[in-house]
Write a protein that holds these residues in place. Structure first.
Motif, mmCIF file in Angstrom:
data_model
loop_
_atom_site.group_PDB
_atom_site.id
_atom_site.type_symbol
_atom_site.label_atom_id
_atom_site.label_comp_id
_atom_site.label_asym_id
_atom_site.label_seq_id
_atom_site.Cartn_x
_atom_site.Cartn_y
_atom_site.Cartn_z
ATOM 1 N N ASN A 41 0.826 -1.210 0.000
ATOM 2 C CA ASN A 41 0.000 0.000 0.000
ATOM 3 C C ASN A 41 0.861 1.260 0.000
ATOM 4 N N SER A 42 0.290 2.328 -0.533
ATOM 5 C CA SER A 42 0.909 3.644 -0.416
ATOM 6 C C SER A 42 0.670 4.180 0.991
ATOM 7 N N TYR A 43 1.364 5.273 1.354
ATOM 8 C CA TYR A 43 1.124 5.897 2.658
ATOM 9 C C TYR A 43 -0.334 6.306 2.801
ATOM 10 N N ALA A 44 -0.903 6.883 1.749
ATOM 11 C CA ALA A 44 -2.301 7.332 1.810
ATOM 12 C C ALA A 44 -3.239 6.159 2.050
ATOM 13 N N GLU A 45 -2.971 5.029 1.408
ATOM 14 C CA GLU A 45 -3.804 3.838 1.595
ATOM 15 C C GLU A 45 -3.662 3.285 3.005
ATOM 16 N N ASN A 46 -2.433 3.270 3.515
ATOM 17 C CA ASN A 46 -2.222 2.776 4.875
ATOM 18 C C ASN A 46 -2.839 3.716 5.909
ATOM 19 N N LEU A 47 -2.795 5.013 5.656
ATOM 20 C CA LEU A 47 -3.414 5.969 6.574
ATOM 21 C C LEU A 47 -4.929 5.778 6.603
ATOM 22 N N GLU A 48 -5.530 5.559 5.443
ATOM 23 C CA GLU A 48 -6.977 5.321 5.394
ATOM 24 C C GLU A 48 -7.335 4.061 6.156
ATOM 25 N N ASP A 49 -6.522 3.011 5.988
ATOM 26 C CA ASP A 49 -6.787 1.747 6.673
ATOM 27 C C ASP A 49 -6.605 1.893 8.186
ATOM 28 N N SER A 50 -5.547 2.574 8.607
ATOM 29 C CA SER A 50 -5.297 2.806 10.030
ATOM 30 C C SER A 50 -6.418 3.641 10.639
ATOM 31 N N SER A 51 -6.879 4.632 9.907
ATOM 32 C CA SER A 51 -7.967 5.479 10.393
ATOM 33 C C SER A 51 -9.262 4.684 10.537
ATOM 34 N N HIS A 52 -9.431 3.685 9.692
ATOM 35 C CA HIS A 52 -10.618 2.827 9.752
ATOM 36 C C HIS A 52 -10.688 2.112 11.102
ATOM 37 N N LEU A 53 -9.559 1.557 11.543
ATOM 38 C CA LEU A 53 -9.510 0.889 12.851
ATOM 39 C C LEU A 53 -9.642 1.903 13.977
ATOM 40 N N MET A 54 -8.970 3.039 13.839
ATOM 41 C CA MET A 54 -9.081 4.093 14.851
ATOM 42 C C MET A 54 -10.523 4.506 15.063
ATOM 43 N N GLN A 55 -11.266 4.637 13.980
ATOM 44 C CA GLN A 55 -12.675 5.028 14.074
ATOM 45 C C GLN A 55 -13.491 3.998 14.831
ATOM 46 N N LEU A 56 -13.187 2.706 14.649
ATOM 47 C CA LEU A 56 -13.898 1.660 15.390
ATOM 48 C C LEU A 56 -13.606 1.770 16.885
ATOM 49 N N PHE A 57 -12.331 1.915 17.256
ATOM 50 C CA PHE A 57 -11.980 2.035 18.668
ATOM 51 C C PHE A 57 -12.643 3.260 19.297
ATOM 52 N N TYR A 58 -12.594 4.374 18.598
ATOM 53 C CA TYR A 58 -13.206 5.602 19.120
ATOM 54 C C TYR A 58 -14.721 5.445 19.224
ATOM 55 N N GLN A 59 -15.309 4.774 18.251
ATOM 56 C CA GLN A 59 -16.761 4.536 18.260
ATOM 57 C C GLN A 59 -17.171 3.750 19.498
ATOM 58 N N ILE A 60 -16.445 2.685 19.823
ATOM 59 C CA ILE A 60 -16.767 1.869 20.995
ATOM 60 C C ILE A 60 -16.545 2.672 22.276
ATOM 61 N N TYR A 61 -15.412 3.374 22.343
ATOM 62 C CA TYR A 61 -15.062 4.135 23.546
ATOM 63 C C TYR A 61 -16.085 5.221 23.846
ATOM 64 N N THR A 62 -16.637 5.836 22.811
ATOM 65 C CA THR A 62 -17.581 6.947 22.990
ATOM 66 C C THR A 62 -19.032 6.535 22.753
ATOM 67 N N LEU A 63 -19.299 5.245 22.555
ATOM 68 C CA LEU A 63 -20.664 4.799 22.288
ATOM 69 C C LEU A 63 -21.599 5.239 23.410
ATOM 70 N N MET A 68 -26.194 6.889 32.542
ATOM 71 C CA MET A 68 -24.995 6.141 32.176
ATOM 72 C C MET A 68 -24.342 6.738 30.933
ATOM 73 N N GLU A 69 -25.155 7.150 29.963
ATOM 74 C CA GLU A 69 -24.620 7.751 28.743
ATOM 75 C C GLU A 69 -23.815 9.007 29.052
ATOM 76 N N VAL A 70 -24.392 9.906 29.854
ATOM 77 C CA VAL A 70 -23.709 11.162 30.157
ATOM 78 C C VAL A 70 -22.496 10.927 31.048
ATOM 79 N N THR A 71 -22.601 9.987 31.988
ATOM 80 C CA THR A 71 -21.459 9.665 32.843
ATOM 81 C C THR A 71 -20.297 9.147 32.020
ATOM 82 N N LYS A 72 -20.576 8.259 31.071
ATOM 83 C CA LYS A 72 -19.532 7.728 30.190
ATOM 84 C C LYS A 72 -18.903 8.843 29.358
ATOM 85 N N GLU A 73 -19.728 9.711 28.837
ATOM 86 C CA GLU A 73 -19.240 10.849 28.055
ATOM 87 C C GLU A 73 -18.326 11.742 28.895
#
Length: 270
Positions: free
Chosen positions: A87-109, A220-225
């Motif tokens: 992959n190019s750097y741009a492709e790897n950054l997009e892929d890395s961001s994809h996983l980052m978004q999942l982790f952030y999504q769970i953490y802030t759900l 619980m939602e606001v406390t987690k936030e």
């Protein structure tokens, strides 16, 4: 007091992830046992879709993340990593961001997320458990971030791990790349409870139902936030933010119902 009702459960099965919601608890199941539930781009996409479904489902109050097979998640799929070399750097950054978004999504759900870890959780698989609000596991499970052993970086997960267990223990895990036992993971604060294998499912289900019945979902939602937000702020700003949220909470329907039930000495079932 609120009326309880039991709507028809929502269920769907994607290629690598299954989703089922009943009794206000959604189960999101990694279902790639032949690959030890290793993550690839498609699996991350499906997990994001499943968590988005849970967050937007008014009938879902708590989410359980679990897996089929012998492993919870063995990290990144090796065939997938092989492809990333080209992959190019741009492709790897997009892929890395994809996983980052999942982790952030769970953490802030907006819903509470419980990891039910019935086998090894390694590298990004351990990251999945790290970003959940609770982690229950079995004595035989192993945890660790092995990225440095293959010249890779535990880059995204360290942001969350530092918040969860602090710098000294994060350094031990991230710089050695060693796997640790379930009991040591509990001592580190990475795991909440270690439960016999034949009791794990019931223990997680009991916790989920206790949260559903005893606690306000809104609170619980606001406390987690707030837990996530106050760590980013200077002390004075954090206190002012907390005071504002405290004042806003007093006017919510949930707070008023809960206080009235307390004053009336009546049990509150949410």
């Amino acid at each position: 007091m609120r009326q309880s009702h039991t709507p028809a459960p929502e269920t769907f099965a994607l290629q690598y992830v299954n989703y089922h919601c009943t009794d206000r608890v959604a189960s999101i199941t990694l279902n790639r046992p032949e690959k030890r539930n290793a993550l690839n781009y498609q699996m991350v996409t499906e997990l994001k879709h499943a968590f988005d479904t849970a967050e937007n489902d008014d009938e879902c109050k708590v989410v359980i993340l679990k897996a089929t097979g012998q492993a919870f998640c063995a990290g990144a799929d090796l065939e997938y990593l092989q492809q990333l070399k080209n992959n190019s750097y741009a492709e790897n950054l997009e892929d890395s961001s994809h996983l980052m978004q999942l982790f952030y999504q769970i953490y802030t759900l907006k819903k509470v997320v419980i990891a039910q870890v019935s086998g090894p959780a390694i590298a990004s698989g351990c990251g999945l458990a790290t970003v959940c609000d609770f982690t229950y596991t079995v004595p035989s499970a192993r945890f660790g971030y092995t990225e440095v052993k293959i010249g890779f970086l535990p880059a995204i997960v360290k942001v969350f791990l530092l918040r969860k267990i602090g710098e000294a223990r994060s350094k031990e895990l991230l710089l050695t790349g060693d796997l640790i036992s379930a009991e040591k993971a509990k001592a580190f604060g990475l795991v909440n409870e270690v439960v016999p294998e034949d009791e794990l499912d019931q223990a997680v289900r009991d916790l989920a139902q206790r949260l559903c019945v005893q606690n306000s979902g809104q609170a619980m939602e606001v406390t987690k936030e707030m837990i996530a937000r106050v760590q980013e702020l200077p002390l004075r700003d954090a206190l002012e933010y907390a005071a504002e949220r405290n004042a806003l909470a007093r006017a919510t329907e949930d707070c008023q119902l809960g206080i009235q039930a307390f004053l009336d000495k009546q049990p509150m079932t949410w």
